[in-house]
Design an enzyme around this catalytic site. Sequence first.
Site, mmCIF file in Angstrom:
data_model
loop_
_atom_site.group_PDB
_atom_site.id
_atom_site.type_symbol
_atom_site.label_atom_id
_atom_site.label_comp_id
_atom_site.label_asym_id
_atom_site.label_seq_id
_atom_site.Cartn_x
_atom_site.Cartn_y
_atom_site.Cartn_z
ATOM 1 N N GLU A 289 0.825 -1.221 0.000
ATOM 2 C CA GLU A 289 0.000 0.000 0.000
ATOM 3 C C GLU A 289 0.851 1.259 0.000
ATOM 4 O O GLU A 289 0.410 2.307 -0.468
ATOM 5 C CB GLU A 289 -0.926 0.024 1.224
ATOM 6 C CG GLU A 289 -2.166 -0.813 1.033
ATOM 7 C CD GLU A 289 -3.231 -0.582 2.098
ATOM 8 O OE1 GLU A 289 -2.975 0.158 3.066
ATOM 9 O OE2 GLU A 289 -4.314 -1.168 1.968
ATOM 10 N N HIS A 310 8.754 -26.532 -1.834
ATOM 11 C CA HIS A 310 8.143 -27.656 -2.537
ATOM 12 C C HIS A 310 6.952 -27.213 -3.376
ATOM 13 O O HIS A 310 6.175 -28.030 -3.848
ATOM 14 C CB HIS A 310 7.749 -28.733 -1.525
ATOM 15 C CG HIS A 310 8.954 -29.248 -0.790
ATOM 16 N ND1 HIS A 310 9.594 -30.420 -1.131
ATOM 17 C CD2 HIS A 310 9.674 -28.707 0.225
ATOM 18 C CE1 HIS A 310 10.640 -30.588 -0.334
ATOM 19 N NE2 HIS A 310 10.719 -29.563 0.496
ATOM 20 N N LYS A 424 -14.210 -0.418 -4.008
ATOM 21 C CA LYS A 424 -15.320 -0.068 -3.106
ATOM 22 C C LYS A 424 -16.413 0.654 -3.882
ATOM 23 O O LYS A 424 -17.600 0.381 -3.714
ATOM 24 C CB LYS A 424 -14.829 0.844 -1.973
ATOM 25 C CG LYS A 424 -13.864 0.168 -1.020
ATOM 26 C CD LYS A 424 -13.485 1.119 0.100
ATOM 27 C CE LYS A 424 -12.361 0.560 0.934
ATOM 28 N NZ LYS A 424 -11.811 1.522 1.883
#
Length: 447
Positions: A289, A310, A424
């Site tokens: 951010e 792995h 949003k």
Amino acid sequence: MKNISLNIDKALGIVTKEQILAQAVKANEWNATLQKGDGAGSDFLGWLHLPSSITAAELADIEHTAQQLRSRCDVIVTVGIGGSYLGARAVVEAMSNSFDWLQADRKDPVLLYAGHNIGEDYLHELCEVLKGKQFGIINISKSGTTTEPALAFRILKKMLEETVGKEEAKHRIVAITDARKGALRTLADKEGYKTFVIPDNVGGRFSVLTPVGLLPIAVAGINIHDLVAGAVAMEKATDVTVPFEQNIAAIYAVTRNLLYENGKKIEILANFYPKLHYIAEWWKQLYGESEGKDGKGIFPASVDLTTDLHSMGQWIQEGERTIFETVISVEEPAHHVMVPTDEENLDGLNFLAGKRVDEVNKMAELGTQLAHVDGGVPNIKITMPAVTPYYIGQLFYFFERACGISGYLLGVNPFNQPGVEAYKKNMFALLNKPGYEKESAAIRARL
Ligand code: PA5
């Protein structure tokens, strides 16, 4: 007390020590800019001197409230998202027994988390597991308007009130939010909840050393004084008066920026200590951010090793050479486990008999470092003497300070997050939130 340390020797090659030292003046200037508070985003520098300015009274209030919750509840649900939950979870997971929830004789309440997703099954299962349990809620939202935690809180509050009654529920709910504004402030004042304030000048991802992080951590029975003391030590160790060569935050900031300029666009934070998983999650938010904007920024990724060797090991070793790795190395685990001898030795492991499991882990760590460096992955190493609240406090502050310097070196404002709003807006329009009528039609037309 030792400090955490930084070693960039194995990051050298594509960038040189001379190039790093040549950035010393710039890095010191940006560190001074943080100190003077005259750079971009300077309204959000409250974290800078937070460790050294937390008062004994503030810590006592947090501990007292934690004690109140502990005395009433076996389970505390921490409601929050992003910076309003990751720091607390990072410390709690790092400091708790990995199998704590199975221990019948546990003395600390179980911490659960909500409001960090909108998973319907997650919320259903949480409510199911809370049935019959004495639970409480710490509701954390700086803005007080974030959908995910608000939704989870609405559901949990109703359940708690229906179970124990409104009056008792009041004593089991704590709100941490803005001093004056936001829906959570209004609600908390109306209901009469105990509240803590997130200072205006501390952004969510820098808020772990405010009540946002400290209250859940204290509820979990972890020493918040040690956490803060560690951060205070690192505040001193990364201060603007510390010469560049000794300032690990400045060196880390410069090294990663030079690597970025040389095509290393992805930083992988690796650990060989599984309980640090959420430290990496916290770090990803901090750097993602803070730096990912204006078309720029290192992509922060993370792996838990050796587990992910792995799964991701092949990519790291031989994939596109656009990565560098920062390893958090833990000098001394809290416990000793020895490898036993086996008479039959069918698994062929008797060559390890009598050694500590950590010795095997350390050799895996060294072997991985060399392999990755050989494969063209520069390696930065951060060493923690041990996983304790004190050293986690140091690590938090180190990363925060380095993030401020690094963002300025990159040429962005490290303290805003304008891009977080885009989803949003679309979501509200699609949900027909009042006030989004215009956007709604336009967005639906694009589906
Ligand atoms: O760093 C930030 O500011 C954000 O990621 C916030 O932490 C996150 O969005 C939660 O916001 P709030 O605490 O306002 O609910």
